[in-house]
Write an enzyme that holds these catalytic residues in place. Structure first.
Site, short mmCIF file in Angstrom:
data_model
loop_
_atom_site.label_atom_id
_atom_site.label_comp_id
_atom_site.label_asym_id
_atom_site.label_seq_id
_atom_site.Cartn_x
_atom_site.Cartn_y
_atom_site.Cartn_z
N ASN A 125 0.77 -1.19 -0.05
CA ASN A 125 -0.29 -0.08 -0.05
C ASN A 125 0.80 1.25 0.06
O ASN A 125 0.25 2.19 -0.48
CB ASN A 125 -1.04 -0.05 1.29
N TYR A 156 5.53 9.32 -9.95
CA TYR A 156 4.48 8.51 -9.48
C TYR A 156 3.78 7.67 -10.35
O TYR A 156 3.31 6.48 -10.28
CB TYR A 156 3.34 9.51 -9.04
#
Length: 266
Positions: A98, A170
């Site tokens: 995560n 990202y």
């Protein structure tokens, strides 16, 4: 390391979760403890609130303070820990990758070298290393006649599937996560009792990451207003609701049939 111990169980569902100290990760950790999972959390900092929650619900929690920017070392520690576990009481083992990082928002040429390296190490190398260690260690269990379910859930993003200016690190990390998940899913599908893997986009969540995006310099981030509008129009999912949707996906009977997924397609 902190640990809260529940009474001995004969059918333990073991879950390993990264980035559990805040945001959706913290919400997932709380909900997993409520569901009776034995939980190992890997985060930069220990979360006292989570320790208290585990004690209140008589849950089993271990928190490791680790630096996911040094992923090979964390992989080794996890793989050794899994190798030391007695599997007789373990019904299933799940890894949830995560944790993620957004460096300074702006054109790639303006991203500091250390931030770029950190974003890629935490965002794609760490999930790959931990997945490798998890699969290797639990394959030893399978080879020794353990027949429990093995799952890997990678928390991806829509930005791994479409480009956005000022988000190259990202986007690249999440795209890499998607592709290595596909590769590992093919490998595991060829094995008896192979693990199931999914890279799941969880939607747009009201976390510190959103605050960072809204606070970025509009001159270097053409899509900044979009994120401002999402907050202004109450279109962000709460961490608790997002966690429920993600964990619900993990419990689906068809988990792993499609290795790339989005909760909004449920």
């Amino acid at each position: 390391m902190s640990q809260a111990n529940a009474p001995t169980q004969t059918s333990v569902h073991l879950t390993i979760l990264t980035g559990a100290s805040r945001g959706m990760g913290l919400a997932m950790a709380r909900q997993l403890l409520d569901q009776g999972h034995h939980l190992l959390c890997l985060s930069r900092n220990e979360n006292a609130e989570l320790t208290a929650h585990a004690q209140a619900c008589n849950g089993t929690l271990i928190q490791w303070c680790v630096d996911l920017a040094d992923p090979a070392r964390v992989r080794e520690r996890l793989q050794n820990w899994l190798a030391s576990q007695s599997t007789g009481h373990i019904a299933s083992a799940t890894l949830i990758n995560n944790a993620g990082v957004i460096p300074t928002v702006g054109p790639l040429g303006q991203c500091p070298a250390d931030e770029l390296s950190n974003a890629l190490r935490v965002g794609v190398e760490a999930p790959m290393q931990l997945t490798a260690g998890f699969l290797a260690a639990t394959q030893v269990w399978v080879n020794a006649a353990w027949s429990g379910a093995r799952k890997v859930l990678n928390i991806s993003s829509g930005l791994g599937r479409r480009p956005m200016a000022a988000q190259a690190p990202y986007c690249a990390a999440k795209a890499g996560m998607d592709l290595f998940t596909r590769c590992c899913a093919l490998e595991e599908a060829a094995k008896p009792n192979g693990a199931k893997l999914v890279s799941l986009a969880p939607g747009v969540i009201d976390t510190d990451m959103q605050i960072q995006l809204r606070g970025s310099d509009a001159a270097g981030f053409p899509d900044r207003q979009r994120f401002v509008d999402l907050k202004a129009h109450d279109q962000l999912t709460s961490p608790a609701d997002a966690a429920r949707a993600v964990l619900g996906w993990l419990d689906r009977a068809d988990f792993g049939e499609e290795p790339i997924a989005d909760v909004r397609d449920a």
